[in-house]
Design an enzyme around this catalytic site. Sequence first.
Site, PDB file in Angstrom:
ATOM      1  N   ASN A   1       7.057  -8.239  -8.511  1.00 47.80           N
ATOM      2  CA  ASN A   1       5.596  -8.165  -8.401  1.00 47.80           C
ATOM      3  C   ASN A   1       5.170  -6.946  -9.219  1.00 47.80           C
ATOM      4  O   ASN A   1       5.311  -5.820  -8.767  1.00 47.80           O
ATOM      5  CB  ASN A   1       5.204  -8.011  -6.921  1.00 47.80           C
ATOM      6  N   TRP A   2       4.719  -7.222 -10.423  1.00 50.71           N
ATOM      7  CA  TRP A   2       4.395  -6.107 -11.333  1.00 50.71           C
ATOM      8  C   TRP A   2       3.129  -5.360 -10.908  1.00 50.71           C
ATOM      9  O   TRP A   2       2.867  -4.267 -11.388  1.00 50.71           O
ATOM     10  CB  TRP A   2       4.204  -6.637 -12.766  1.00 50.71           C
ATOM     11  N   LYS A   3       2.332  -5.958 -10.063  1.00 51.05           N
ATOM     12  CA  LYS A   3       1.052  -5.359  -9.646  1.00 51.05           C
ATOM     13  C   LYS A   3       0.186  -5.074 -10.889  1.00 51.05           C
ATOM     14  O   LYS A   3       0.241  -5.824 -11.846  1.00 51.05           O
ATOM     15  CB  LYS A   3       1.295  -4.109  -8.793  1.00 51.05           C
TER      16      LYS A   3
ATOM     17  N   HIS B   1      -1.038 -10.536  -0.343  1.00 53.52           N
ATOM     18  CA  HIS B   1      -0.372  -9.242  -0.429  1.00 53.52           C
ATOM     19  C   HIS B   1      -1.199  -8.207   0.333  1.00 53.52           C
ATOM     20  O   HIS B   1      -2.433  -8.250   0.316  1.00 53.52           O
ATOM     21  CB  HIS B   1      -0.203  -8.831  -1.901  1.00 53.52           C
TER      22      HIS B   1
ATOM     23  N   GLU C   1      -1.994  -5.303  -0.307  1.00 55.63           N
ATOM     24  CA  GLU C   1      -2.972  -4.576  -1.136  1.00 55.63           C
ATOM     25  C   GLU C   1      -4.231  -5.413  -1.319  1.00 55.63           C
ATOM     26  O   GLU C   1      -5.347  -4.874  -1.363  1.00 55.63           O
ATOM     27  CB  GLU C   1      -2.332  -4.203  -2.484  1.00 55.63           C
TER      28      GLU C   1
ATOM     29  N   GLU D   1       6.530  -8.070   4.386  1.00 54.10           N
ATOM     30  CA  GLU D   1       6.446  -6.751   3.764  1.00 54.10           C
ATOM     31  C   GLU D   1       5.775  -5.782   4.733  1.00 54.10           C
ATOM     32  O   GLU D   1       4.540  -5.742   4.815  1.00 54.10           O
ATOM     33  CB  GLU D   1       5.610  -6.822   2.481  1.00 54.10           C
TER      34      GLU D   1
ATOM     35  N   GLY E   1       6.028   0.738  -1.560  1.00 48.12           N
ATOM     36  CA  GLY E   1       5.795   1.830  -2.508  1.00 48.12           C
ATOM     37  C   GLY E   1       5.992   3.215  -1.926  1.00 48.12           C
ATOM     38  O   GLY E   1       5.612   4.210  -2.530  1.00 48.12           O
TER      39      GLY E   1
ATOM     40  N   SER F   1       9.915  -1.283  -0.909  1.00 44.07           N
ATOM     41  CA  SER F   1      10.904  -0.324  -1.402  1.00 44.07           C
ATOM     42  C   SER F   1      12.320  -0.904  -1.449  1.00 44.07           C
ATOM     43  O   SER F   1      13.292  -0.210  -1.183  1.00 44.07           O
ATOM     44  CB  SER F   1      10.873   0.959  -0.563  1.00 44.07           C
TER      45      SER F   1
ATOM     46  N   GLY G   1       8.455  -4.642  -5.959  1.00 41.79           N
ATOM     47  CA  GLY G   1       7.386  -4.018  -6.731  1.00 41.79           C
ATOM     48  C   GLY G   1       7.955  -3.060  -7.769  1.00 41.79           C
ATOM     49  O   GLY G   1       8.376  -3.465  -8.853  1.00 41.79           O
ATOM     50  N   GLY G   2       7.996  -1.789  -7.425  1.00 44.79           N
ATOM     51  CA  GLY G   2       8.405  -0.735  -8.357  1.00 44.79           C
ATOM     52  C   GLY G   2       9.683  -1.044  -9.125  1.00 44.79           C
ATOM     53  O   GLY G   2       9.751  -0.832 -10.347  1.00 44.79           O
TER      54      GLY G   2
HETATM   55  P1  PGA Z   1       7.560  -1.946  -3.673  1.00 44.06           P
HETATM   56  O1  PGA Z   1       6.466  -3.095  -3.554  1.00 44.06           O
HETATM   57  O2  PGA Z   1       8.884  -2.638  -3.951  1.00 44.06           O
HETATM   58  O3  PGA Z   1       7.108  -1.074  -4.797  1.00 44.06           O
HETATM   59  O4  PGA Z   1       7.588  -1.228  -2.358  1.00 44.06           O
HETATM   60  C1  PGA Z   1       6.750  -4.308  -2.938  1.00 44.06           C
HETATM   61  C2  PGA Z   1       5.522  -5.175  -2.914  1.00 44.06           C
HETATM   62  O5  PGA Z   1       4.427  -4.649  -2.658  1.00 44.06           O
HETATM   63  O6  PGA Z   1       5.586  -6.392  -3.143  1.00 44.06           O
END
Ligand code: PGA
Length: 252
Positions: free
Chosen positions: A9-11, A96, A98, A168, A174, A214, A235-236
């Site tokens: 998930n590149w966001k 998600h 966010e 999640e 993050g 994470s 994500g990251g």
């Molecule tokens: P993260 O993000 O791996 O950077 O914690 C995961 C996500 O929000 O899908």
Amino acid sequence: MRKNIVAGNWKMNKTLQEGIELAKSVKDALAGKKVNCEVIVGTPFIHLASVVEEVKGSIIGVAAENAADKASGAYTGEVSAAMVASTGAKYVILGHSERRAYYGETSEILKNKVLLALENKLTPIFCIGEVLEERESGKHFDVVKKQIEESLFNLSAEDFGKIVLAYEPVWAIGTGKTATAAQAQEMHAFIRKTLAEKYGKEIADNTSILYGGSCNASNAKELFSNPDVDGGLIGGASLEAAKFMPIIEAFN
Ligand code: PGA
């Protein structure tokens, strides 16, 4: 049986050129390798068509990170599920945390998004998860169950069978703080039990439930070794092929 999946998930990261380059480096890193999971990259809307083109002929699937809750019309700035599907993307991340927290996406809105995704033959990767306060007050199971019930339990068994879930915990996204393998397994088993109660054991057993928050090269193997954790939403660590690959290879 259910599939193992590692989805990036590149966001809101990477310009178009950087995104194409990242997709290419994941594709190159995978070339000739045997992997034991599906690999998906979730990209911003503007990257979709180019990334689909870039990964053609590889095992990589492409996901949007969102889609509108309306089919079409005067909704300036929105991107519909039909538009996403027309790029060749096969998946869409929905719900998600966010999106829920910063863009006011409610269970009701998400219910529409899921229906439109399915109508357009996209596989929703539907995210659920509690915030820290909810976990600390012992409400995490109720919160997650409610998120599933309110946005997904209107679906027929056949349609529910097309959903991928991603648990999640918001406090782990993050933050560098991961749920322990035991915490992940406990919640994933609870989710599967919730699905079994509604749709029966077969559908519950066939639903892929990913962990996100994470997840990285050093914890993926332990997390994925849990019987009810079927992969990760990353994500990251999906922003560099060198960090994403070991997570994919955690299934080898
Ligand atoms: P993260 O993000 O791996 O950077 O914690 C995961 C996500 O929000 O899908």
